[in-house]
Design a protein around this motif. Sequence first.
Motif, PDB file in Angstrom:
ATOM      1  N   GLY A   1      -7.114   0.441   2.434  1.00 58.12           N
ATOM      2  CA  GLY A   1      -8.461  -0.109   2.478  1.00 58.12           C
ATOM      3  C   GLY A   1      -9.089  -0.110   3.854  1.00 58.12           C
ATOM      4  O   GLY A   1      -8.423  -0.316   4.879  1.00 58.12           O
ATOM      5  N   GLY A   2     -10.385   0.111   3.872  1.00 58.31           N
ATOM      6  CA  GLY A   2     -11.141  -0.021   5.108  1.00 58.31           C
ATOM      7  C   GLY A   2     -11.215  -1.471   5.545  1.00 58.31           C
ATOM      8  O   GLY A   2     -11.189  -2.402   4.725  1.00 58.31           O
TER       9      GLY A   2
ATOM     10  N   GLY B   1      -8.062  -1.198   9.541  1.00 63.33           N
ATOM     11  CA  GLY B   1      -7.879  -0.540   8.251  1.00 63.33           C
ATOM     12  C   GLY B   1      -6.449  -0.653   7.743  1.00 63.33           C
ATOM     13  O   GLY B   1      -5.510  -0.810   8.522  1.00 63.33           O
ATOM     14  N   GLY B   2      -6.282  -0.575   6.428  1.00 63.56           N
ATOM     15  CA  GLY B   2      -4.951  -0.558   5.838  1.00 63.56           C
ATOM     16  C   GLY B   2      -4.377   0.846   5.836  1.00 63.56           C
ATOM     17  O   GLY B   2      -5.084   1.823   5.574  1.00 63.56           O
ATOM     18  N   SER B   3      -3.095   0.976   6.142  1.00 58.28           N
ATOM     19  CA  SER B   3      -2.462   2.282   6.287  1.00 58.28           C
ATOM     20  C   SER B   3      -1.283   2.397   5.316  1.00 58.28           C
ATOM     21  O   SER B   3      -0.266   1.729   5.476  1.00 58.28           O
ATOM     22  CB  SER B   3      -1.991   2.479   7.734  1.00 58.28           C
ATOM     23  N   TYR B   4      -1.418   3.262   4.314  1.00 53.04           N
ATOM     24  CA  TYR B   4      -0.393   3.428   3.280  1.00 53.04           C
ATOM     25  C   TYR B   4       0.670   4.430   3.719  1.00 53.04           C
ATOM     26  O   TYR B   4       0.361   5.512   4.172  1.00 53.04           O
ATOM     27  CB  TYR B   4      -1.060   3.919   1.990  1.00 53.04           C
TER      28      TYR B   4
ATOM     29  N   GLU C   1      -5.958  -8.241  10.907  1.00 57.40           N
ATOM     30  CA  GLU C   1      -5.101  -7.067  11.077  1.00 57.40           C
ATOM     31  C   GLU C   1      -4.905  -6.352   9.745  1.00 57.40           C
ATOM     32  O   GLU C   1      -4.709  -6.976   8.709  1.00 57.40           O
ATOM     33  CB  GLU C   1      -3.747  -7.480  11.644  1.00 57.40           C
ATOM     34  N   GLY C   2      -4.955  -5.013   9.786  1.00 63.93           N
ATOM     35  CA  GLY C   2      -4.702  -4.234   8.594  1.00 63.93           C
ATOM     36  C   GLY C   2      -3.221  -4.157   8.273  1.00 63.93           C
ATOM     37  O   GLY C   2      -2.372  -4.125   9.171  1.00 63.93           O
TER      38      GLY C   2
ATOM     39  N   GLY D   1      -8.838  -7.641   7.426  1.00 61.28           N
ATOM     40  CA  GLY D   1      -8.082  -6.398   7.497  1.00 61.28           C
ATOM     41  C   GLY D   1      -7.870  -5.768   6.133  1.00 61.28           C
ATOM     42  O   GLY D   1      -7.806  -6.449   5.115  1.00 61.28           O
ATOM     43  N   GLY D   2      -7.767  -4.448   6.100  1.00 63.12           N
ATOM     44  CA  GLY D   2      -7.496  -3.728   4.860  1.00 63.12           C
ATOM     45  C   GLY D   2      -6.031  -3.820   4.463  1.00 63.12           C
ATOM     46  O   GLY D   2      -5.153  -4.069   5.290  1.00 63.12           O
TER      47      GLY D   2
END
Length: 222
Positions: free
Chosen positions: A9-10, A155-158, A173-174, A196-197
């Motif tokens: 997610g953004g 942003g969230g980082s997968y 914080e993402g 945060g995402g």
Amino acid sequence: GGGGAGYSGGGGGAGGYLTSNLTLAHDAYTITVGAGAAASVIAGHGQRGTDSTFSTVTSNGGGGGGSYQYSAITGTYGSGGGGGGHDTTAQSGSTGTPLQGFDGGYGLAQCGGGGGGAGVSGNAGGNGATDGDGGNGLTSSITGSDVTRGGGGGGGSYGSANDTIPGTGGGGEGGYGDSPYIGGSAGAANTGSGGGGCSGSNSASRGGAGGSGVVIIQYAVY
């Protein structure tokens, strides 16, 4: 501040950061302090924060982040939310209002874009050390000491070790990684910062809520 989105997610954008000089009559006035956006639903877009108002001045709420494979929802925001992550195609962040904030970064490489801050745009998503970071806020000494407010959410980082950094001034914080998925953190209260995402999609992982706003009045005593 706007809310972060779920699943790559953004980050949420900061609420509008405004300073104004007003000449007012001796009277009662209504002050509205905008609420931060609620945390996202699972794998959903981040939501918009609400406006803060005093007299003729309106600071727009921050934009929510976009979820995986989606751009951030367009609208009238203080700062824009980051676009959702995508394997190959950049997903746009939303636009901030001039003199109130900055744009959200685009999402890419399964990493959401950073939310826009009061001082600078959010960073685009990716695998680099600063990719997906939230935009920094602005510092004011109106209360007698320096305080920074209006940070964009990371942003969230997968599936990545890219730990995105929120913008200075209280951004959330993402989350990053896929074992387990990590939800985004909330923006700090009374800073108007974005949430945060989230990194992935499960029942426990959501984009972070936006931080509530603040209205500060300074007046002369004669």
